[in-house]
Design a protein around this motif. Structure first.
Motif, PDB file in Angstrom:
ATOM      1  N   LEU A  10      15.377 -21.523 -47.692  1.00  0.00           N
ATOM      2  CA  LEU A  10      14.935 -22.020 -48.188  1.00  0.00           C
ATOM      3  C   LEU A  10      13.836 -21.607 -48.959  1.00  0.00           C
ATOM      4  CD1 LEU A  10      13.852 -24.030 -45.253  1.00  0.00           C
ATOM      5  CD2 LEU A  10      14.694 -25.385 -47.300  1.00  0.00           C
ATOM      6  N   VAL A  11      13.887 -20.023 -48.313  1.00  0.00           N
ATOM      7  CA  VAL A  11      12.734 -19.085 -49.017  1.00  0.00           C
ATOM      8  C   VAL A  11      13.783 -18.769 -50.404  1.00  0.00           C
ATOM      9  CG1 VAL A  11      12.126 -16.792 -49.653  1.00  0.00           C
ATOM     10  CG2 VAL A  11      11.418 -17.837 -46.903  1.00  0.00           C
ATOM     11  N   SER A  12      14.498 -18.515 -50.349  1.00  0.00           N
ATOM     12  CA  SER A  12      15.181 -18.814 -51.890  1.00  0.00           C
ATOM     13  C   SER A  12      15.748 -19.506 -52.783  1.00  0.00           C
ATOM     14  CB  SER A  12      16.867 -17.850 -51.547  1.00  0.00           C
ATOM     15  OG  SER A  12      18.095 -18.358 -51.256  1.00  0.00           O
ATOM     16  N   VAL A  13      15.264 -20.753 -51.955  1.00  0.00           N
ATOM     17  CA  VAL A  13      15.497 -21.408 -53.765  1.00  0.00           C
ATOM     18  C   VAL A  13      13.961 -22.138 -54.143  1.00  0.00           C
ATOM     19  CG1 VAL A  13      18.287 -22.463 -52.650  1.00  0.00           C
ATOM     20  CG2 VAL A  13      15.906 -23.821 -51.400  1.00  0.00           C
ATOM     21  N   LEU A  14      12.789 -21.804 -53.363  1.00  0.00           N
ATOM     22  CA  LEU A  14      11.014 -22.071 -53.552  1.00  0.00           C
ATOM     23  C   LEU A  14      11.404 -22.377 -55.436  1.00  0.00           C
ATOM     24  CD1 LEU A  14       9.290 -20.357 -51.415  1.00  0.00           C
ATOM     25  CD2 LEU A  14       9.636 -22.972 -51.031  1.00  0.00           C
ATOM     26  N   ASP A  15      10.769 -23.380 -55.914  1.00  0.00           N
ATOM     27  CA  ASP A  15      10.179 -23.360 -57.325  1.00  0.00           C
ATOM     28  C   ASP A  15       9.344 -22.695 -57.588  1.00  0.00           C
ATOM     29  OD1 ASP A  15      10.129 -23.388 -59.981  1.00  0.00           O
ATOM     30  OD2 ASP A  15       9.530 -25.863 -59.856  1.00  0.00           O
ATOM     31  N   LYS A  16       9.242 -21.464 -57.574  1.00  0.00           N
ATOM     32  CA  LYS A  16       8.116 -20.302 -57.610  1.00  0.00           C
ATOM     33  C   LYS A  16       7.337 -20.537 -59.434  1.00  0.00           C
ATOM     34  CE  LYS A  16       9.686 -16.865 -54.832  1.00  0.00           C
ATOM     35  NZ  LYS A  16       9.400 -17.957 -53.731  1.00  0.00           N
ATOM     36  N   SER A  17       7.471 -21.813 -59.718  1.00  0.00           N
ATOM     37  CA  SER A  17       6.437 -22.787 -61.112  1.00  0.00           C
ATOM     38  C   SER A  17       5.492 -23.310 -60.594  1.00  0.00           C
ATOM     39  CB  SER A  17       7.568 -22.839 -61.774  1.00  0.00           C
ATOM     40  OG  SER A  17       8.023 -24.482 -61.637  1.00  0.00           O
ATOM     41  N   GLN A  18       5.582 -23.734 -59.376  1.00  0.00           N
ATOM     42  CA  GLN A  18       5.188 -24.676 -58.211  1.00  0.00           C
ATOM     43  C   GLN A  18       3.673 -24.636 -57.821  1.00  0.00           C
ATOM     44  OE1 GLN A  18       5.581 -27.969 -59.292  1.00  0.00           O
ATOM     45  NE2 GLN A  18       7.520 -27.306 -59.716  1.00  0.00           N
ATOM     46  N   GLY A  19       3.029 -23.116 -58.314  1.00  0.00           N
ATOM     47  CA  GLY A  19       1.953 -22.188 -58.020  1.00  0.00           C
ATOM     48  C   GLY A  19       2.029 -22.392 -56.271  1.00  0.00           C
ATOM     49  N   GLU A  20       0.728 -23.051 -55.711  1.00  0.00           N
ATOM     50  CA  GLU A  20       0.374 -22.668 -54.931  1.00  0.00           C
ATOM     51  C   GLU A  20       1.059 -23.582 -53.850  1.00  0.00           C
ATOM     52  OE1 GLU A  20      -3.733 -24.327 -54.355  1.00  0.00           O
ATOM     53  OE2 GLU A  20      -4.647 -23.279 -56.015  1.00  0.00           O
ATOM     54  N   VAL A  21       1.857 -24.376 -54.376  1.00  0.00           N
ATOM     55  CA  VAL A  21       2.640 -25.101 -53.269  1.00  0.00           C
ATOM     56  C   VAL A  21       3.737 -24.010 -52.845  1.00  0.00           C
ATOM     57  CG1 VAL A  21       4.212 -27.242 -52.890  1.00  0.00           C
ATOM     58  CG2 VAL A  21       2.434 -27.538 -53.794  1.00  0.00           C
ATOM     59  N   SER A  22       4.446 -23.813 -53.681  1.00  0.00           N
ATOM     60  CA  SER A  22       5.537 -22.654 -53.320  1.00  0.00           C
ATOM     61  C   SER A  22       4.923 -20.713 -52.527  1.00  0.00           C
ATOM     62  CB  SER A  22       6.539 -22.315 -54.485  1.00  0.00           C
ATOM     63  OG  SER A  22       5.295 -21.237 -55.821  1.00  0.00           O
ATOM     64  N   ASP A  23       4.271 -20.548 -52.715  1.00  0.00           N
ATOM     65  CA  ASP A  23       3.222 -19.628 -52.721  1.00  0.00           C
ATOM     66  C   ASP A  23       2.921 -20.428 -51.306  1.00  0.00           C
ATOM     67  OD1 ASP A  23       3.342 -18.182 -54.953  1.00  0.00           O
ATOM     68  OD2 ASP A  23       1.350 -19.266 -55.604  1.00  0.00           O
ATOM     69  N   TYR A  24       2.924 -20.936 -50.841  1.00  0.00           N
ATOM     70  CA  TYR A  24       2.140 -21.893 -49.465  1.00  0.00           C
ATOM     71  C   TYR A  24       3.425 -21.299 -48.495  1.00  0.00           C
ATOM     72  CZ  TYR A  24       0.910 -24.436 -45.246  1.00  0.00           C
ATOM     73  OH  TYR A  24       0.940 -24.782 -43.769  1.00  0.00           O
ATOM     74  N   LEU A  25       4.223 -21.755 -49.256  1.00  0.00           N
ATOM     75  CA  LEU A  25       5.520 -21.954 -48.571  1.00  0.00           C
ATOM     76  C   LEU A  25       6.203 -21.431 -48.366  1.00  0.00           C
ATOM     77  CD1 LEU A  25       7.320 -25.789 -49.870  1.00  0.00           C
ATOM     78  CD2 LEU A  25       6.290 -24.937 -47.871  1.00  0.00           C
ATOM     79  N   ASN A  26       6.298 -20.291 -48.941  1.00  0.00           N
ATOM     80  CA  ASN A  26       6.656 -18.763 -49.302  1.00  0.00           C
ATOM     81  C   ASN A  26       5.858 -18.323 -47.516  1.00  0.00           C
ATOM     82  OD1 ASN A  26       8.797 -16.474 -50.225  1.00  0.00           O
ATOM     83  ND2 ASN A  26       6.604 -15.769 -50.273  1.00  0.00           N
ATOM     84  N   GLY A  27       4.998 -17.959 -47.587  1.00  0.00           N
ATOM     85  CA  GLY A  27       3.921 -17.287 -46.774  1.00  0.00           C
ATOM     86  C   GLY A  27       4.676 -18.537 -45.127  1.00  0.00           C
ATOM     87  N   LEU A  28       4.509 -19.743 -45.847  1.00  0.00           N
ATOM     88  CA  LEU A  28       4.720 -20.298 -44.035  1.00  0.00           C
ATOM     89  C   LEU A  28       6.291 -20.432 -43.221  1.00  0.00           C
ATOM     90  CD1 LEU A  28       3.808 -22.183 -42.424  1.00  0.00           C
ATOM     91  CD2 LEU A  28       5.234 -23.823 -43.703  1.00  0.00           C
ATOM     92  N   TYR A  29       7.831 -20.377 -44.809  1.00  0.00           N
ATOM     93  CA  TYR A  29       8.472 -19.537 -43.894  1.00  0.00           C
ATOM     94  C   TYR A  29       8.806 -18.569 -43.901  1.00  0.00           C
ATOM     95  CZ  TYR A  29       9.895 -23.737 -46.331  1.00  0.00           C
ATOM     96  OH  TYR A  29      10.526 -25.206 -47.000  1.00  0.00           O
ATOM     97  N   ASN A  30       7.875 -17.370 -44.666  1.00  0.00           N
ATOM     98  CA  ASN A  30       8.150 -15.864 -43.869  1.00  0.00           C
ATOM     99  C   ASN A  30       7.819 -16.059 -42.187  1.00  0.00           C
ATOM    100  OD1 ASN A  30       9.942 -14.062 -45.930  1.00  0.00           O
ATOM    101  ND2 ASN A  30       8.454 -15.534 -47.159  1.00  0.00           N
ATOM    102  N   TYR A  31       7.113 -16.527 -41.914  1.00  0.00           N
ATOM    103  CA  TYR A  31       6.411 -16.540 -40.809  1.00  0.00           C
ATOM    104  C   TYR A  31       6.871 -16.936 -39.811  1.00  0.00           C
ATOM    105  CZ  TYR A  31       2.894 -16.414 -36.638  1.00  0.00           C
ATOM    106  OH  TYR A  31       2.047 -16.668 -35.729  1.00  0.00           O
ATOM    107  N   GLN A  32       7.548 -18.087 -40.323  1.00  0.00           N
ATOM    108  CA  GLN A  32       8.612 -18.756 -38.994  1.00  0.00           C
ATOM    109  C   GLN A  32       9.798 -17.580 -39.111  1.00  0.00           C
ATOM    110  OE1 GLN A  32       7.085 -21.462 -37.794  1.00  0.00           O
ATOM    111  NE2 GLN A  32       6.051 -20.764 -39.301  1.00  0.00           N
ATOM    112  N   ILE A  33      10.565 -16.809 -40.166  1.00  0.00           N
ATOM    113  CA  ILE A  33      11.261 -15.970 -39.695  1.00  0.00           C
ATOM    114  C   ILE A  33      11.497 -14.757 -38.944  1.00  0.00           C
ATOM    115  CG2 ILE A  33      12.804 -13.903 -41.208  1.00  0.00           C
ATOM    116  CD1 ILE A  33      13.020 -15.469 -43.623  1.00  0.00           C
ATOM    117  N   GLN A  34       9.565 -14.131 -38.490  1.00  0.00           N
ATOM    118  CA  GLN A  34       8.873 -13.325 -38.091  1.00  0.00           C
ATOM    119  C   GLN A  34       9.242 -13.914 -36.578  1.00  0.00           C
ATOM    120  OE1 GLN A  34       5.821 -13.120 -39.114  1.00  0.00           O
ATOM    121  NE2 GLN A  34       5.846 -11.488 -41.067  1.00  0.00           N
TER     122      GLN A  34
END
Length: 120
Positions: free
Chosen positions: A64-88
């Motif tokens: 899910l982290v690898s397929v995030l569309d970084k061009s979506q700005g805040e949404v993708s930044d939020y999901l990136n952080g959320l997903y990485n926290y879930q991995i932790q």
């Protein structure tokens, strides 16, 4: 490492996937299913299965982290952080046999799945 294996597993099992949106839904469902199996393994004190199922969940979240569309700005930044926290959390759950961490991840993914279904 984990990302391609998660995608391959779902691609092999679901050749007729209609859209990338459906794949995301299936990945969310997979995390929930694998977390339930990991929780059962922890409760059964089955270390091998605990590791197996938490690693499956981690693989999906990495995908899910690898397929995030970084061009979506805040949404993708939020999901990136959320997903990485879930991995932790999943890593901690596996290392410590902590079902509360699995429950926390499952709660997040239930909410994500519900929100995803509402938007697609």
């Amino acid at each position: 490492m984990y990302g391609s294996s998660a995608h391959n597993i779902y691609a092999q099992n679901n050749v007729g996937i209609e859209s990338p949106a459906k794949l995301i839904e299936m990945l969310y469902e997979g995390v929930l299913r694998f977390n339930a199996q990991a929780k059962k393994a922890i409760n059964d004190k089955n270390i091998e299965k605990k590791i197996y199922w938490t690693n499956r969940s981690i693989a999906i979240v990495v995908e899910l982290v690898s397929v995030l569309d970084k061009s979506q700005g805040e949404v993708s930044d939020y999901l990136n952080g959320l997903y990485n926290y879930q991995i932790q959390l999943l890593t901690t759950a596996s290392l410590r046999g902590d079902t509360t961490k699995l429950d926390e991840v499952s709660t997040v993914f239930k909410a994500l799945l519900e929100a995803w279904r509402e938007t697609t």
